[in-house]
Each structure stands twice: as C-alpha cells, then as structure tokens.
Design an enzyme around this catalytic site. Structure first.
Site, PDB file in Angstrom:
ATOM      1  N   ALA A   1      -1.106   1.080   6.505  1.00 30.93           N
ATOM      2  CA  ALA A   1      -1.317   0.056   7.528  1.00 30.93           C
ATOM      3  C   ALA A   1      -2.235  -1.023   6.983  1.00 30.93           C
ATOM      4  O   ALA A   1      -2.992  -0.794   6.035  1.00 30.93           O
ATOM      5  CB  ALA A   1      -1.926   0.677   8.787  1.00 30.93           C
ATOM      6  N   ASP A   2      -2.147  -2.186   7.596  1.00 27.03           N
ATOM      7  CA  ASP A   2      -3.064  -3.270   7.271  1.00 27.03           C
ATOM      8  C   ASP A   2      -3.336  -4.042   8.549  1.00 27.03           C
ATOM      9  O   ASP A   2      -2.436  -4.253   9.352  1.00 27.03           O
ATOM     10  CB  ASP A   2      -2.509  -4.192   6.194  1.00 27.03           C
ATOM     11  CG  ASP A   2      -3.580  -5.115   5.655  1.00 27.03           C
ATOM     12  OD1 ASP A   2      -4.552  -4.607   5.056  1.00 27.03           O
ATOM     13  OD2 ASP A   2      -3.480  -6.337   5.869  1.00 27.03           O
ATOM     14  N   THR A   3      -4.592  -4.439   8.730  1.00 31.24           N
ATOM     15  CA  THR A   3      -5.018  -5.127   9.947  1.00 31.24           C
ATOM     16  C   THR A   3      -5.681  -6.436   9.589  1.00 31.24           C
ATOM     17  O   THR A   3      -6.444  -6.511   8.619  1.00 31.24           O
ATOM     18  CB  THR A   3      -6.020  -4.250  10.730  1.00 31.24           C
ATOM     19  OG1 THR A   3      -5.388  -3.012  11.046  1.00 31.24           O
ATOM     20  CG2 THR A   3      -6.493  -4.929  12.003  1.00 31.24           C
TER      21      THR A   3
ATOM     22  N   ALA B   1       0.001  -4.064  10.808  1.00 29.44           N
ATOM     23  CA  ALA B   1       1.316  -3.666  10.306  1.00 29.44           C
ATOM     24  C   ALA B   1       1.261  -2.217   9.884  1.00 29.44           C
ATOM     25  O   ALA B   1       0.259  -1.744   9.343  1.00 29.44           O
ATOM     26  CB  ALA B   1       1.714  -4.533   9.122  1.00 29.44           C
TER      27      ALA B   1
ATOM     28  N   LYS C   1       0.836  -1.210   0.000  1.00 27.72           N
ATOM     29  CA  LYS C   1       0.000   0.000   0.000  1.00 27.72           C
ATOM     30  C   LYS C   1       0.869   1.259   0.000  1.00 27.72           C
ATOM     31  O   LYS C   1       0.608   2.199  -0.754  1.00 27.72           O
ATOM     32  CB  LYS C   1      -0.922   0.015   1.224  1.00 27.72           C
ATOM     33  CG  LYS C   1      -2.045  -0.996   1.187  1.00 27.72           C
ATOM     34  CD  LYS C   1      -2.834  -0.928   2.496  1.00 27.72           C
ATOM     35  CE  LYS C   1      -3.977  -1.915   2.538  1.00 27.72           C
ATOM     36  NZ  LYS C   1      -4.730  -1.831   3.824  1.00 27.72           N
TER      37      LYS C   1
END
Length: 192
Positions: free
Chosen positions: A65-67, A102, A51
């Site tokens: 960010a990624d969840t 992250a 991203k």
C-alpha cells in the site's frame, strides 16, 4: 501460501495483526519520488504496485500500500524535518484535504489494485499547538505530518470515507483486492 506485507509501516502491520492474520513483513526498496505532473492517485497506485512487485516471491500472496495527503492538488509526503512538518500542519489547519491510499495485491489469480480516498477536515491550529505536536516527533514519519490513529487524531474534526484509508491500509478495499487477486484475506488467520 505465505502472506507477505510489503511495508515498513507499523500502522499497516498493526491493522493486519488486529485481523488475526499471520504474515511476514518485507520492507521494499523502491523510489517513492513523485514524477513531474503525476496525478496523486496515479502516484500512489504506481508506488504501491512497485512495492508489491519488489518483494513478491513464489508461493506467496503479497500486499502493498501507499498513502499520500493532497491539498490544493499538491502531494504532501512525509516531512523531512520538524520545520517542514510545521509548515504542512499550518497548511492543513482549519480546512479539508484528501488522503489517497492505493492497495496492490499479487496472489494466485494475478495482480489487483485499487485506491481508496477519504476527505479529512482538521480543526484550526495555532502555532503553539503545531509546535507541541511537532515536538512529540509523531508527524515526522507520516504523510501530511499527522497520524489519525495517534496524537494527531485530536486535530481531526471529520473523516468522510474509510478511516483505515487515512491510517494507511483501507481494510474493506484490501479484502476486495485480495479476492480479485485470487484468495481470501481472512483465510490467513492465526487459527490455521
């Protein structure tokens, strides 16, 4: 230097806005499909990095960010429909699961990344409560089919770790990651 948030998440925008930051939002177009056998922490780290790199440009500091929610070692992404949301909630009810978020930042000092993990425990949920919650529509755009910061918060009995990691942007980790990428996050405030 411009500050760019590589995300379409309203929760991430809200967290940065609450800090008084001035930033642009660009929604990245990346494949968020987990790879076969990819561990959940590696998955969120890869997607957050993809991203950030997808939208980063000159004279910018980029945050992404990624969840993901993980139960029994399995990644629970965003549900495809109400039926899938109900199944996820039934699986999470009355037990603990992990939430990994992250963060990747690209700044004048290069690219930095890290992952925050929180353990979340949910109360027991009967089918009527699950149906009510799914009927609100809230679970449909959230990993694991619930939002701690919204109505789903009434089903969470305990969070061990950073609650902002569960919401989707761990703020203490973000600040440290920005420093590692060569800039101070809070220098991008509205007072400039």
């Amino acid at each position: 230097m411009r500050l760019v948030l590589a995300s379409g998440s309203p929760r991430r925008r809200d967290l940065l806005t609450a800090l008084g930051l001035v930033f642009e939002t660009v929604v990245p177009a990346v494949d968020e499909t987990p790879r076969p056998g990819e561990p959940p922490v590696d998955y969120v780290r890869r997607v957050a990095g993809d991203k950030a790199r997808a939208v980063h440009g000159p004279d910018a500091a980029t945050i992404a960010a990624d969840t993901t929610v993980v139960v029994d070692g399995e990644i629970l992404g965003k549900p495809g429909d109400g039926r899938e949301a109900a199944a996820m909630l039934a699986r999470l009810a009355g037990r603990s699961h992990l939430v990994h978020t992250a963060v990747t930042v690209i700044g004048p000092g290069g690219e930095a990344a890290d992952v925050a993990t929180a353990e979340v425990t949910m109360v027991d949920l009967d089918p009527d409560r699950i149906a009510w919650y799914v009927g609100t529509g809230e679970p449909l755009d959230k990993a694991g089919a619930y939002g701690l910061q919204g109505l789903g918060g009434v089903f969470v009995s305990d969070v061990r770790g950073d609650p902002t990691a569960v919401v989707g942007l761990p703020l203490a980790l973000l600040r440290a990651t920005c420093r590692a990428a060569g800039f101070e996050l809070l220098d991008h405030g509205a007072s400039r």
